[in-house]
Design an enzyme around this catalytic site. Structure first.
Site, PDB file in Angstrom:
ATOM      1  NE  ARG A 120      -3.840  -2.179   2.185  1.00 15.73           N
ATOM      2  CZ  ARG A 120      -3.530  -3.239   2.913  1.00 15.73           C
ATOM      3  NH1 ARG A 120      -2.479  -3.210   3.714  1.00 15.73           N
ATOM      4  NH2 ARG A 120      -4.279  -4.317   2.855  1.00 15.73           N
ATOM      5  CE  LYS A 142      -0.965  13.188 -15.058  1.00 16.78           C
ATOM      6  NZ  LYS A 142      -1.235  13.525 -16.474  1.00 16.78           N
ATOM      7  CD  GLU A 184       6.996  16.665 -23.162  1.00 12.79           C
ATOM      8  OE1 GLU A 184       6.223  17.560 -22.753  1.00 12.79           O
ATOM      9  OE2 GLU A 184       6.587  15.614 -23.704  1.00 12.79           O
ATOM     10  CE  LYS A 219       4.619  17.273 -14.203  1.00 12.88           C
ATOM     11  NZ  LYS A 219       4.881  16.079 -14.976  1.00 12.88           N
ATOM     12  CD  GLU A 229      -4.143  15.764 -16.463  1.00 17.39           C
ATOM     13  OE1 GLU A 229      -3.009  15.397 -16.112  1.00 17.39           O
ATOM     14  OE2 GLU A 229      -4.649  15.471 -17.546  1.00 17.39           O
ATOM     15  NE  ARG A 233      -0.149  16.741 -13.308  1.00 15.40           N
ATOM     16  CZ  ARG A 233       0.449  15.946 -12.437  1.00 15.40           C
ATOM     17  NH1 ARG A 233       0.004  15.859 -11.196  1.00 15.40           N
ATOM     18  NH2 ARG A 233       1.485  15.219 -12.782  1.00 15.40           N
ATOM     19  CG  ASN A 237      -2.390  17.148 -21.018  1.00 19.96           C
ATOM     20  OD1 ASN A 237      -1.379  16.537 -20.692  1.00 19.96           O
ATOM     21  ND2 ASN A 237      -3.542  17.006 -20.388  1.00 19.96           N
ATOM     22  CG  HIS A 240       1.109  16.202 -24.705  1.00 25.11           C
ATOM     23  ND1 HIS A 240       1.864  17.355 -24.714  1.00 25.11           N
ATOM     24  CD2 HIS A 240       1.924  15.228 -24.198  1.00 25.11           C
ATOM     25  CE1 HIS A 240       3.072  17.091 -24.216  1.00 25.11           C
ATOM     26  NE2 HIS A 240       3.135  15.809 -23.900  1.00 25.11           N
ATOM     27  CG  HIS A 244      -1.085  11.656 -26.520  1.00 24.75           C
ATOM     28  ND1 HIS A 244      -1.700  12.199 -25.417  1.00 24.75           N
ATOM     29  CD2 HIS A 244       0.167  11.329 -26.129  1.00 24.75           C
ATOM     30  CE1 HIS A 244      -0.848  12.217 -24.400  1.00 24.75           C
ATOM     31  NE2 HIS A 244       0.292  11.693 -24.808  1.00 24.75           N
ATOM     32  CG  HIS A 256       5.886  11.763 -26.020  1.00 22.72           C
ATOM     33  ND1 HIS A 256       4.514  11.658 -25.998  1.00 22.72           N
ATOM     34  CD2 HIS A 256       6.203  12.765 -25.174  1.00 22.72           C
ATOM     35  CE1 HIS A 256       4.027  12.569 -25.158  1.00 22.72           C
ATOM     36  NE2 HIS A 256       5.035  13.246 -24.644  1.00 22.72           N
TER      37      HIS A 256
HETATM   38  N1  LIG Z   1       4.737  10.275 -15.212  1.00 20.50           N
HETATM   39  C1  LIG Z   1       4.649  11.334 -16.005  1.00 20.50           C
HETATM   40  O1  LIG Z   1       4.196  12.427 -15.618  1.00 20.50           O
HETATM   41  C2  LIG Z   1       5.135  11.219 -17.410  1.00 20.50           C
HETATM   42  C3  LIG Z   1       5.285  12.363 -18.207  1.00 20.50           C
HETATM   43  C4  LIG Z   1       5.827  12.225 -19.479  1.00 20.50           C
HETATM   44  C5  LIG Z   1       6.196  10.973 -19.939  1.00 20.50           C
HETATM   45  N2  LIG Z   1       6.020   9.878 -19.145  1.00 20.50           N
HETATM   46  C6  LIG Z   1       6.448   8.548 -19.599  1.00 20.50           C
HETATM   47  O2  LIG Z   1       7.852   8.585 -19.755  1.00 20.50           O
HETATM   48  C7  LIG Z   1       8.236   7.619 -20.727  1.00 20.50           C
HETATM   49  C8  LIG Z   1       9.232   8.260 -21.670  1.00 20.50           C
HETATM   50  O3  LIG Z   1      10.357   8.669 -20.936  1.00 20.50           O
HETATM   51  P1  LIG Z   1      11.811   8.747 -21.611  1.00 20.50           P
HETATM   52  O4  LIG Z   1      11.711   9.550 -22.843  1.00 20.50           O
HETATM   53  O5  LIG Z   1      12.747   9.128 -20.551  1.00 20.50           O
HETATM   54  O6  LIG Z   1      12.008   7.251 -22.123  1.00 20.50           O
HETATM   55  P2  LIG Z   1      12.922   6.028 -21.628  1.00 20.50           P
HETATM   56  O7  LIG Z   1      12.869   5.858 -20.169  1.00 20.50           O
HETATM   57  O8  LIG Z   1      12.528   4.875 -22.475  1.00 20.50           O
HETATM   58  O9  LIG Z   1      14.385   6.521 -22.048  1.00 20.50           O
HETATM   59  C9  LIG Z   1      14.697   6.699 -23.407  1.00 20.50           C
HETATM   60  C10 LIG Z   1      15.939   5.909 -23.776  1.00 20.50           C
HETATM   61  O10 LIG Z   1      17.071   6.541 -23.203  1.00 20.50           O
HETATM   62  C11 LIG Z   1      17.890   5.597 -22.538  1.00 20.50           C
HETATM   63  N3  LIG Z   1      18.592   6.342 -21.505  1.00 20.50           N
HETATM   64  C12 LIG Z   1      18.094   6.792 -20.339  1.00 20.50           C
HETATM   65  N4  LIG Z   1      19.003   7.551 -19.704  1.00 20.50           N
HETATM   66  C13 LIG Z   1      20.109   7.555 -20.482  1.00 20.50           C
HETATM   67  C14 LIG Z   1      21.378   8.167 -20.354  1.00 20.50           C
HETATM   68  N5  LIG Z   1      21.657   8.984 -19.337  1.00 20.50           N
HETATM   69  N6  LIG Z   1      22.277   7.984 -21.347  1.00 20.50           N
HETATM   70  C15 LIG Z   1      21.973   7.216 -22.416  1.00 20.50           C
HETATM   71  N7  LIG Z   1      20.782   6.624 -22.588  1.00 20.50           N
HETATM   72  C16 LIG Z   1      19.855   6.793 -21.622  1.00 20.50           C
HETATM   73  C17 LIG Z   1      16.933   4.543 -22.069  1.00 20.50           C
HETATM   74  O11 LIG Z   1      17.576   3.310 -21.836  1.00 20.50           O
HETATM   75  C18 LIG Z   1      15.955   4.470 -23.247  1.00 20.50           C
HETATM   76  O12 LIG Z   1      16.480   3.645 -24.238  1.00 20.50           O
HETATM   77  C19 LIG Z   1       6.960   7.149 -21.390  1.00 20.50           C
HETATM   78  O13 LIG Z   1       6.650   5.873 -20.907  1.00 20.50           O
HETATM   79  C20 LIG Z   1       5.917   8.145 -20.940  1.00 20.50           C
HETATM   80  O14 LIG Z   1       4.622   7.595 -20.846  1.00 20.50           O
HETATM   81  C21 LIG Z   1       5.512   9.987 -17.900  1.00 20.50           C
HETATM   82 ZN   LIG Z   2       4.860  14.747 -23.228  1.00 23.15          ZN
END
Ligand SMILES: NC(=O)c1ccc[n+]([C@@H]2O[C@H](COP(=O)([O-])OP(=O)(O)OC[C@H]3O[C@@H](n4cnc5c(N)ncnc54)[C@H](O)[C@@H]3O)[C@@H](O)[C@H]2O)c1
Ligand SMILES: [Zn+2]
Length: 351
Positions: A120, A142, A184, A219, A229, A233, A237, A240, A244, A256
């Site tokens: 939990r 999130k 972003e 943020k 949201e 918030r 988006n 987006h 999306h 993305h």
């Molecule tokens: N929780 C939220 O508010 C929120 C907001 C936006 C996106 N997201 C989520 O985030 C995800 C995308 O995040 P992302 O773009 O970081 O993707 P990711 O975590 O897949 O990272 C992208 C790539 O970079 C590599 N990588 C990470 N750090 C590295 C480093 N320092 N050097 C070299 N390579 C590195 C990873 O192995 C991966 O291959 C999606 O799943 C999306 O839904 C969540």
């Molecule tokens: Zn985004």
């Protein structure tokens, strides 16, 4: 080093600085306590930074365990979620211990969701290693995993105890990954920070500590006002709704960041057509996207884009909320009837 205090229902700090990875132990101990730390990471990040994190945790006497997933969105799945929970239980993790998410948004979302639900809820720390994770996914609480039916369909709001952002890690990112986060950052500039927008246009002045801090501040202000949201918030988006749809129509072949860049351009042109903002705002946005090698047009039709956008989960009743730029750094929310969306997108597609 900068510290930003995020004042959601649970308060926590985002610390942004150089070489924080090596000093992570003391910060984590201070924020979360506990005696065992489970690091969740992916194979790419493990190869680069895991040793440093293990050493840092060892220095403050954590028993450290590591759970590594394969890199990529496909790993944010139910199997890995259950495997991770089983791993936490096997390691005897208790509610006073801590999970450390070392990686990009995929690792952060999965580790956060596991932390939120194991027993939990146990404390977790975000250590973002991509620009996107630093400016977006690590802050705001999130958490989520994907289902076959769609991305982020299961999750909860669950704030971390601390976010540690070592910007020297971001400086070393491969350009392809770095630019994902730039989309972003440009979004933050468009919705709330004109200076940030122009800072991104001025290469000689790009100071990552400053850029990340500004995004996190925006943020943080937004989630303080609207943690779950219901209103403000939604500003995050911007780009987006259409973005999306582009991502989905391309079967996720368009990343993305690129999809959001296209979405921002289309949504801004639509705002111009609605008389909400001037054409210069659109031109400056497109110039900046172009500078980062980000796209701003699409071959998909307004019909396809609106259909897919309306199947998205962020729709409420017969209305959809659009984020409308008024000028660079200022935007507003506009509720429109779902049946108006196609025409709005159509107007945004015309140059
Ligand atoms: N929780 C939220 O508010 C929120 C907001 C936006 C996106 N997201 C989520 O985030 C995800 C995308 O995040 P992302 O773009 O970081 O993707 P990711 O975590 O897949 O990272 C992208 C790539 O970079 C590599 N990588 C990470 N750090 C590295 C480093 N320092 N050097 C070299 N390579 C590195 C990873 O192995 C991966 O291959 C999606 O799943 C999306 O839904 C969540
Ligand atoms: Zn985004």
């Amino acid at each position: 080093m900068r510290t930003i205090n995020v004042r959601t229902s649970k308060k926590y700090n985002v610390i942004i600085g150089a070489d924080l990875l090596d000093r992570a132990g003391a910060h984590i101990k201070n924020a979360a306590g506990g005696s065992t730390a489970v690091i969740v990471t992916d194979d790419n990040v493990a190869a680069l930074y895991l040793n440093r994190m293990v050493k840092a945790l060892g220095r403050v006497d954590y028993h450290t365990r590591v759970f590594t997933i394969k890199n990529g969105e496909a790993s944010k799945n139910t199997q890995n979620y259950v495997r991770l929970l089983e791993f936490l239980a096997e390691q005897g993790l208790i509610r006073s211990d801590v999970i450390v998410a070392l990686g990009g948004g995929v690792v952060g979302d999965l580790a956060g969701f596991a932390a939120a639900t194991y027993m939990r809820g146990i404390p977790y720390i975000q250590v973002p290693t991509t620009l996107l994770a630093a400016v977006d996914s690590s802050v705001g609480g999130k958490t989520a995993i994907d289902l076959d039916a769609g991305k982020n369909l299961v999750g909860v709001f669950y704030q971390p105890k601390l976010v540690l952002c070592d910007y020297t890690v971001l400086e070393a990112l491969p350009p392809r990954i770095f630019v994902e986060g730039c989309a972003e950052v440009i979004k933050y500039g468009m919705i709330a920070d004109k200076e940030l927008f122009y800072m991104m246009g001025n290469e000689s002045q790009s100071d990552l500590e400053e850029v990340v801090s500004r995004c996190v501040e925006i943020k943080s202000d937004i989630v303080r006002e609207d943690e779950f949201e219901n209103g403000t918030r939604k500003m995050l988006n911007f780009g987006h709704t259409v973005g999306h749809a582009v991502e989905k129509l391309s079967n996720y072949n368009i990343s993305h960041g690129k999809a959001v860049a296209i979405g921002m351009a289309i949504e801004t042109m639509a705002a111009v057509r609605m008389g909400k903002c001037g054409i210069n705002c659109y031109r400056e946005l497109v110039d900046l996207l172009h500078k980062y090698g980000l796209p701003y047009t699409t071959r998909y039709s307004a019909d396809d884009l609106s259909k897919v956008a309306l199947s998205d989960k962020k729709r409420s009743g017969g209305k959809i909320t659009l984020i409308v730029p008024e000028e660079i750094g200022i935007c507003s929310l506009l509720d429109v009837e779902v049946n108006e969306l196609k025409n709005i997108i159509e107007s945004g597609l015309k140059d």
